[in-house]
Scaffold this active site. Structure first.
Site, PDB file in Angstrom:
ATOM      1  N   SER A 132     -38.909  -3.522  -3.659  1.00  0.00           N
ATOM      2  CA  SER A 132     -39.843  -4.585  -3.249  1.00  0.00           C
ATOM      3  C   SER A 132     -39.624  -4.920  -1.775  1.00  0.00           C
ATOM      4  CB  SER A 132     -39.610  -5.839  -4.096  1.00  0.00           C
ATOM      5  OG  SER A 132     -39.789  -5.536  -5.461  1.00  0.00           O
ATOM      6  N   ILE A 157     -40.881   8.768  -6.548  1.00  0.00           N
ATOM      7  CA  ILE A 157     -42.103   9.159  -5.850  1.00  0.00           C
ATOM      8  C   ILE A 157     -43.035   9.972  -6.760  1.00  0.00           C
ATOM      9  CG2 ILE A 157     -43.051  10.333  -3.808  1.00  0.00           C
ATOM     10  CD1 ILE A 157     -41.227   7.771  -3.313  1.00  0.00           C
ATOM     11  N   ARG A 268     -58.688   1.105 -41.893  1.00  0.00           N
ATOM     12  CA  ARG A 268     -57.516   0.702 -42.687  1.00  0.00           C
ATOM     13  C   ARG A 268     -57.892  -0.378 -43.706  1.00  0.00           C
ATOM     14  NH1 ARG A 268     -52.679   2.124 -44.743  1.00  0.00           N
ATOM     15  NH2 ARG A 268     -51.225   0.359 -44.819  1.00  0.00           N
ATOM     16  N   GLN A 336     -49.779  -3.768 -32.895  1.00  0.00           N
ATOM     17  CA  GLN A 336     -49.710  -4.733 -34.013  1.00  0.00           C
ATOM     18  C   GLN A 336     -50.827  -4.485 -35.019  1.00  0.00           C
ATOM     19  OE1 GLN A 336     -47.107  -6.621 -34.083  1.00  0.00           O
ATOM     20  NE2 GLN A 336     -47.584  -7.753 -35.940  1.00  0.00           N
ATOM     21  N   ILE A 337     -52.027  -4.233 -34.522  1.00  0.00           N
ATOM     22  CA  ILE A 337     -53.159  -3.986 -35.425  1.00  0.00           C
ATOM     23  C   ILE A 337     -52.921  -2.722 -36.252  1.00  0.00           C
ATOM     24  CG2 ILE A 337     -55.610  -3.288 -35.436  1.00  0.00           C
ATOM     25  CD1 ILE A 337     -56.009  -5.341 -33.129  1.00  0.00           C
ATOM     26  N   GLU A 363     -46.619   0.088  -7.067  1.00  0.00           N
ATOM     27  CA  GLU A 363     -47.378  -0.483  -5.927  1.00  0.00           C
ATOM     28  C   GLU A 363     -47.191  -1.996  -5.820  1.00  0.00           C
ATOM     29  OE1 GLU A 363     -51.144   1.155  -4.903  1.00  0.00           O
ATOM     30  OE2 GLU A 363     -50.750   3.001  -6.013  1.00  0.00           O
ATOM     31  N   THR A 365     -44.500  -5.040  -7.786  1.00  0.00           N
ATOM     32  CA  THR A 365     -44.367  -5.627  -9.129  1.00  0.00           C
ATOM     33  C   THR A 365     -45.274  -6.863  -9.272  1.00  0.00           C
ATOM     34  OG1 THR A 365     -42.604  -7.086  -8.386  1.00  0.00           O
ATOM     35  CG2 THR A 365     -41.928  -4.929  -9.239  1.00  0.00           C
ATOM     36  N   GLU A 367     -44.319  -9.790  -9.791  1.00  0.00           N
ATOM     37  CA  GLU A 367     -43.727 -10.896  -9.010  1.00  0.00           C
ATOM     38  C   GLU A 367     -44.168 -10.775  -7.545  1.00  0.00           C
ATOM     39  OE1 GLU A 367     -42.069  -8.927 -11.115  1.00  0.00           O
ATOM     40  OE2 GLU A 367     -41.634 -10.360 -12.713  1.00  0.00           O
TER      41      GLU A 367
HETATM   42  C1  LIG Z   1     -43.572   5.756 -12.372  1.00  0.00           C
HETATM   43  C2  LIG Z   1     -43.367   5.201 -10.990  1.00  0.00           C
HETATM   44  C3  LIG Z   1     -44.058   5.764  -9.931  1.00  0.00           C
HETATM   45  C4  LIG Z   1     -43.841   5.300  -8.621  1.00  0.00           C
HETATM   46  N1  LIG Z   1     -44.466   5.935  -7.577  1.00  0.00           N
HETATM   47  C5  LIG Z   1     -44.153   5.569  -6.300  1.00  0.00           C
HETATM   48  C6  LIG Z   1     -44.678   6.307  -5.196  1.00  0.00           C
HETATM   49  O1  LIG Z   1     -45.481   7.228  -5.358  1.00  0.00           O
HETATM   50  N2  LIG Z   1     -44.267   5.970  -3.944  1.00  0.00           N
HETATM   51  C7  LIG Z   1     -43.393   4.953  -3.711  1.00  0.00           C
HETATM   52  O2  LIG Z   1     -43.068   4.712  -2.556  1.00  0.00           O
HETATM   53  N3  LIG Z   1     -42.883   4.224  -4.747  1.00  0.00           N
HETATM   54  C8  LIG Z   1     -43.241   4.517  -6.026  1.00  0.00           C
HETATM   55  N4  LIG Z   1     -42.709   3.812  -7.086  1.00  0.00           N
HETATM   56  C9  LIG Z   1     -41.764   2.734  -6.819  1.00  0.00           C
HETATM   57  C10 LIG Z   1     -42.341   1.344  -7.074  1.00  0.00           C
HETATM   58  O3  LIG Z   1     -43.281   1.023  -6.091  1.00  0.00           O
HETATM   59  C11 LIG Z   1     -41.135   0.375  -7.113  1.00  0.00           C
HETATM   60  O4  LIG Z   1     -40.440   0.643  -8.323  1.00  0.00           O
HETATM   61  C12 LIG Z   1     -41.557  -1.079  -7.071  1.00  0.00           C
HETATM   62  O5  LIG Z   1     -42.130  -1.399  -5.831  1.00  0.00           O
HETATM   63  C13 LIG Z   1     -40.373  -2.036  -7.336  1.00  0.00           C
HETATM   64  O6  LIG Z   1     -39.250  -1.692  -6.589  1.00  0.00           O
HETATM   65  P1  LIG Z   1     -37.843  -1.529  -7.335  1.00  0.00           P
HETATM   66  O7  LIG Z   1     -38.064  -0.604  -8.468  1.00  0.00           O
HETATM   67  O8  LIG Z   1     -36.806  -1.158  -6.353  1.00  0.00           O
HETATM   68  O9  LIG Z   1     -37.530  -2.956  -7.936  1.00  0.00           O
HETATM   69  P2  LIG Z   1     -36.779  -4.175  -7.195  1.00  0.00           P
HETATM   70  O10 LIG Z   1     -37.441  -4.457  -5.890  1.00  0.00           O
HETATM   71  O11 LIG Z   1     -35.324  -3.936  -7.205  1.00  0.00           O
HETATM   72  O12 LIG Z   1     -37.137  -5.365  -8.182  1.00  0.00           O
HETATM   73  C14 LIG Z   1     -36.369  -5.668  -9.354  1.00  0.00           C
HETATM   74  C15 LIG Z   1     -36.927  -6.957  -9.929  1.00  0.00           C
HETATM   75  O13 LIG Z   1     -36.756  -8.037  -8.984  1.00  0.00           O
HETATM   76  C16 LIG Z   1     -38.014  -8.628  -8.685  1.00  0.00           C
HETATM   77  N5  LIG Z   1     -38.044  -9.040  -7.281  1.00  0.00           N
HETATM   78  C17 LIG Z   1     -37.688  -8.317  -6.188  1.00  0.00           C
HETATM   79  N6  LIG Z   1     -37.867  -9.035  -5.069  1.00  0.00           N
HETATM   80  C18 LIG Z   1     -38.364 -10.232  -5.451  1.00  0.00           C
HETATM   81  C19 LIG Z   1     -38.761 -11.413  -4.764  1.00  0.00           C
HETATM   82  N7  LIG Z   1     -38.706 -11.511  -3.421  1.00  0.00           N
HETATM   83  N8  LIG Z   1     -39.214 -12.469  -5.481  1.00  0.00           N
HETATM   84  C20 LIG Z   1     -39.287 -12.395  -6.846  1.00  0.00           C
HETATM   85  N9  LIG Z   1     -38.931 -11.285  -7.552  1.00  0.00           N
HETATM   86  C21 LIG Z   1     -38.479 -10.238  -6.868  1.00  0.00           C
HETATM   87  C22 LIG Z   1     -39.034  -7.542  -8.984  1.00  0.00           C
HETATM   88  O14 LIG Z   1     -40.322  -8.094  -9.211  1.00  0.00           O
HETATM   89  C23 LIG Z   1     -38.442  -6.889 -10.210  1.00  0.00           C
HETATM   90  O15 LIG Z   1     -38.744  -7.625 -11.353  1.00  0.00           O
HETATM   91  C24 LIG Z   1     -42.952   4.224  -8.406  1.00  0.00           C
HETATM   92  C25 LIG Z   1     -42.306   3.619  -9.493  1.00  0.00           C
HETATM   93  C26 LIG Z   1     -42.510   4.101 -10.766  1.00  0.00           C
HETATM   94  C27 LIG Z   1     -41.768   3.451 -11.924  1.00  0.00           C
END
Ligand SMILES: Cc1cc2nc3c(=O)[nH]c(=O)nc-3n(C[C@H](O)[C@H](O)[C@H](O)COP(=O)(O)OP(=O)(O)OC[C@H]3O[C@@H](n4cnc5c(N)ncnc54)[C@H](O)[C@@H]3O)c2cc1C
Length: 385
Positions: A132, A157, A268, A336-337, A363, A365, A367
Site C-alpha cells: 500500500s 505481479i 433444489r 449459502q444458497i 490495485e 485494498t 482500506e
Molecule cells: C493476485 C494479485 C495480483 C496482483 N497484481 C499486481 C500487479 O500486477 N502489479 C502490482 O504492482 N501489484 C500487484 N498486486 C499487489 C497488490 O496491489 C497489493 O497486494 C496491494 O496493493 C496491497 O499491498 P500489500 O499486499 O503489500 O498489503 P499491505 O500494504 O501490507 O497491507 C496489509 C493490510 O494493511 C492495510 N493497510 C496498509 N496501509 C494502510 C493504511 N495507511 N491505512 C489503513 N490500512 C492500511 C491494508 O489495507 C491491508 O489490509 C497483486 C496482488 C495480488 C494478490
C-alpha cells in the site's frame, strides 16, 4: 439521463459473452485446479480486439470507450475471473502506462504489439516492503552512460512469468521518496531480468502471479517511461482507470454467483418445494441483485466520467470499493444458497467466493480506497495509492 447501453455496446456484450461461454467457461474449473494460464486464449482475445480495448487504432487498439472496457472485463470475469484479471492488468496497467507516459516511438514499438495481443504485458509496482505504501520502492535504477541499471525485485505481479514487456517502477532518487520513483520498460530476455517464483494463490488461479527480479539489469536510456521522477505520479492516474476495471471484474464474479444461485434455487427441492419458494432464499436473491445493480451503476458512472474527460478519482475508488466488497458478499450468499454443495468443487460458487476476494486487495485494498475517497472529499489529496 439514459441508463441503457447503445446498440454497439449490446452487441459487444453479446459477442464477449458468447466468446467467454465457449472458450472460457468449459475450462475454468480445470485452469483453476491446475493453476494454468491459458496463453492461447490471449491470442484469440487479441484477434477480437480485446487486448487493446481503449487504445487508438493507430497503436493497434480497438478505439473503444472505458464503458466498453468495463463491459468486456465484466463479461470475461463472469466466465473466468483469472483470465479477466490478466486481461485487465495487460490493458489498463502495462499498456495504460505506455499510452499515458510513452513517447510516440515507445507507443509504436511497445504499445502496438501489446494492443494487438501479439505480446503480453505486466506492470510492476508492488515490492515485499512496498505494498500500500508504494512510494517505499526499494528497486533502484541508476544512470550509467547510455543505460539505466536496475537492481531489486517486484512481487505479486500479474502476468509476471509470461509477459514479454514489463513496465517497472524504480527509485532514481531515494532522497525524494515518492517523487523520486520513475517508470521503465524492460523487455523479456534482457540480461539481468528474470521472473521469480510463481505464487500459489487462493483464487484467480488461471492468472499468472509472480516475482520479477532485476540483477544489474541494463536497459537503454530511452526505456525510461515518462519523465524522471514521475513514475508514482503517473501511477495514480493509471490506477484511476485500473480501478474501474477491478470494479467490472468484481461485478462479473457477482453476476455469475447470482445466476448460479437463481438456477440452483429453482432446481433444489426441500420440504417438498423448490428452495426458491422460501422467503429466506428470495430475500437473499433480492439483496444480491440489488447490490449488483448498485455496483454496476457506480462502475458505469465512473467509466462515463472518464469517457467525458471529467475528474473521476473518487468515483473510480467508490466503484472499486463497493463492487469488490459486494462481490465477496454476493459470492458468500451464493455458497449459502447452495448449502453443502456450495462447499464442493463440483459447483462453481466456491470458486467465485475465492476469486471475488482479490477485488478487495488488488490495485489498492479496500482500506486504501477509503483513504483515497476520504482524502479527496476532505481536500487532503495526497500521494496514496
Ligand atoms: C493476485 C494479485 C495480483 C496482483 N497484481 C499486481 C500487479 O500486477 N502489479 C502490482 O504492482 N501489484 C500487484 N498486486 C499487489 C497488490 O496491489 C497489493 O497486494 C496491494 O496493493 C496491497 O499491498 P500489500 O499486499 O503489500 O498489503 P499491505 O500494504 O501490507 O497491507 C496489509 C493490510 O494493511 C492495510 N493497510 C496498509 N496501509 C494502510 C493504511 N495507511 N491505512 C489503513 N490500512 C492500511 C491494508 O489495507 C491491508 O489490509 C497483486 C496482488 C495480488 C494478490
Amino acid at each position: 439521463m439514459d441508463f441503457s447501453l447503445s446498440e454497439e455496446q449490446q452487441l459487444l456484450k453479446k459477442t464477449v459473452r458468447e466468446f467467454a461461454e465457449s472458450e472460457l467457461s468449459p475450462h475454468a474449473r480445470e485452469w483453476d485446479e491446475k493453476q494454468e494460464f491459458p496463453r492461447e486464449v490471449f491470442t484469440k482475445l487479441g484477434e477480437l480486439g480485446l487486448m487493446g480495448v481503449v487504445w487508438p487504432h493507430e497503436y493497434g487498439g480497438s478505439g473503444m470507450s472505458t464503458l466498453d472496457y468495463a463491459i468486456v472485463i465484466e463479461e470475461l470475469a463472469r466466465a473466468d475471473a483469472g483470465v479477466a484479471l490478466s486481461v485487465a492488468a495487460h490493458n489498463s496497467l502495462s499498456s495504460g502506462h505506455i499510452f499515458l507516459a510513452g513517447t510516440e516511438e515507445q507507443k509504436k514499438k511497445y504499445l502496438t504489439p501489446l494492443a494487438r495481443g501479439e505480446k503480453i504485458g505486466c506492470w510492476g509496482l508492488t515490492e515485499n516492503s512496498a505494498g500500500s505504501d508504494a512510494g517505499g520502492t526499494r528497486t533502484t535504477a541508476v544512470r550509467a552512460g547510455p543505460s539505466w541499471v536496475l537492481n531489486g525485485s517486484k512481487t505479486l505481479i500479474t502476468n509476471g512469468r509470461i509477459a514479454d514487456t514489463a513496465v517497472v517502477m524504480a527509485s532514481t532518487d531515494k532522497s525524494k521518496g515518492k517523487k523520486g520513483v520513475s517508470a521503465f520498460i524492460v523487455e523479456r530476455g534482457t540480461a539481468g531480468f528474470r521472473p521469480g517464483k510463481k505464487e500459489d494463490k487462493l483464487g484467480v488461479r488461471s492468472s499468472d502471479t509472480s516475482e520479477l527480479i532485476f540483477e544489474d539489469c541494463r536497459i537503454p536510456a530511452e526505456n525510461l517511461l515518462g519523465r524522471e521522477g514521475y513514475g508514482f505520479i503517473d501511477t495514480l492516474r493509471i490506477l484511476d482507470r485500473g480501478r474501474i476495471g477491478i470494479a467490472a471484474f468484481s461485478l462479473g464474479i457477482a453476476q455469475a454467483s447470482l445466476e448460479a444461485s437463481l438456477k440452483y434455487a429453482r432446481d433444489r427441492r426441500q420440504f417438498g418445494h423448490p428452495i426458491a419458494d422460501f422467503q429466506a432464499i428470495q430475500f437473499k436473491i433480492a439483496d444480491m441483485a440489488t447490490k449488483i445493480d448498485s455496483a454496476r451503476l457506480l462502475t458505469w458512472r465512473a467509466a462515463w466520467l472518464r469517457d467525458s474527460g471529467k475528474e473521476h478519482t473518487t468515483e473510480s475508488s467508490m466503484a472499486k470499493l463497493f463492487a469488490s466488497e459486494i462481490s465477496v458478499e454476493v459470492a458468500m450468499e451464493g455458497v449459502q444458497i447452495h448449502g453443502g454443495y456450495g462447499y464442493l468443487k463440483e459447483y462453481p460458487v466456491e470458486r467465485y467466493l475465492r476469486d471475488s476476494k482479490l477485488g478487495t486487495i488488488g490495485e489498492g485494498t479496500s482500506e486504501v480506497q477509503r483513504l483515497v475517497i476520504a482524502r479527496e472529499l476532505l481536500g487532503l489529496r495526497g500521494m496514496v495509492r
